[in-house]
Design a protein around this motif. Sequence first.
Motif, short mmCIF file in Angstrom:
data_model
loop_
_atom_site.label_atom_id
_atom_site.label_comp_id
_atom_site.label_asym_id
_atom_site.label_seq_id
_atom_site.Cartn_x
_atom_site.Cartn_y
_atom_site.Cartn_z
N GLY A 97 -9.56 -3.36 -0.26
CA GLY A 97 -8.11 -3.44 -0.43
C GLY A 97 -7.62 -4.79 -0.91
O GLY A 97 -6.42 -5.05 -0.90
N TRP A 132 -2.59 1.36 -13.75
CA TRP A 132 -3.93 1.73 -13.31
C TRP A 132 -4.88 1.67 -14.50
O TRP A 132 -4.57 2.19 -15.58
N GLN A 172 0.41 -7.35 -6.86
CA GLN A 172 -0.38 -6.13 -6.97
C GLN A 172 -0.17 -5.28 -5.72
O GLN A 172 0.33 -5.74 -4.71
N HIS A 173 -0.57 -4.01 -5.81
CA HIS A 173 -0.58 -3.16 -4.63
C HIS A 173 -1.67 -2.12 -4.81
O HIS A 173 -2.29 -2.03 -5.87
N VAL A 174 -1.93 -1.34 -3.77
CA VAL A 174 -2.91 -0.28 -3.87
C VAL A 174 -2.25 1.06 -3.62
O VAL A 174 -1.23 1.15 -2.94
N ILE A 231 -9.02 4.16 -2.42
CA ILE A 231 -8.15 2.99 -2.44
C ILE A 231 -8.16 2.46 -3.87
O ILE A 231 -9.18 1.98 -4.36
N SER A 232 -7.04 2.59 -4.56
CA SER A 232 -6.98 2.32 -6.00
C SER A 232 -6.02 1.18 -6.29
O SER A 232 -4.84 1.24 -5.93
N LEU A 233 -6.53 0.14 -6.93
CA LEU A 233 -5.73 -1.04 -7.23
C LEU A 233 -4.75 -0.79 -8.37
O LEU A 233 -5.09 -0.16 -9.37
N ARG A 234 -3.52 -1.30 -8.21
CA ARG A 234 -2.53 -1.32 -9.28
C ARG A 234 -2.18 -2.77 -9.59
O ARG A 234 -2.03 -3.59 -8.68
N HIS A 263 -6.16 -7.72 -2.97
CA HIS A 263 -5.23 -7.75 -4.08
C HIS A 263 -4.49 -9.08 -4.06
O HIS A 263 -4.45 -9.77 -3.04
N ALA A 319 0.85 -1.19 0.00
CA ALA A 319 0.00 0.00 0.00
C ALA A 319 0.89 1.23 0.00
O ALA A 319 1.85 1.31 0.76
#
Length: 314
Positions: A185, A170, A191-193, A161-164, A187, A142
């Motif tokens: 959150g 993105w 992956q990370h957020v 909270i945006s997922l990558r 993932h 994160a």
Amino acid sequence: MRAAPVSGERTAALAQCGALDALDVLEAESIHIIREVVAEFERPVLLFSGGKDSVVVLHLAAKAFWPGKVPFPVLHVDTGHNFPEVLAFRDDTVARLGLRLEVASVQDYLDDGRLQERPDGTRNPLQTLPLLDAIAAGRHDAVFGGARRDEDKARAKERIISLRDEFGQWDPRNQRPELWSLYNGRHTPGQHVRAFPISNWTELDVWRYIEREGIELPPLYYAHEREVFRRDGMWRAVGEVSQPLQSETVERRVVRYRTVGDMSCTGAVESEASDVTAVVAEVARTTVTERGATRADDRLSEAAMEDRKKDGYF
């Protein structure tokens, strides 16, 4: 430091009763987000450049865990074109709060050939690869950032909270709902957020909060006299990495900075606002966001910010 504010279900009820003002509500929401991320993720990190938004997020984190220390490190992607005053402020802040500083250097990537200097000399777009490598090296799941929705159209699309994905990218078409302030959150490994605690704040909110809390900032944010030259409708500072062309005239002007990014692409604005109260009044009158007014890298194309975000930039 003021006592930590209320959070959770009581916030909305207290706001409706008039027990909390607008800044109290924003602060409570932000601290709730920070605590939720720290509770859910194993290795969070805060992007900290020494700019006003990251300073406010760090201040909120310090309040969230007071009287304990901030339980995660800070990460700075150093372009090598930063204002010296901002780097000094960054180091002083890290030392004062007893934080661990991680630095990803764009210059290192240029030196070993992983990146190449751009023809326009701007290094802000070169931050993406060092950022993603630093996230992977630190195994950060994160990453806190100080982005706000009012800054840019691309950032207005962003969730709190945006997922990558596994490549740090993105997808604006694949956003998770955040109804009732519930943040997803989940993932998979790799992956990370990205977490944006002040997403719902405006530039004026930030400055009113800085005034209320007595938060220190780099002196560039306040009016001062310096040598500048006019380019692309902005006042650029004269410096080692920011030199005027033969057709550009150097002048001494009283200016301040609304944002303090890469020195080679960040412009100043003429201003007499030498203290925080004057800045609050000035920002209240403005109709152009700080990025739109002073960041040349956002003028490369209409979708410049969104294109960089898709690649992994903040």
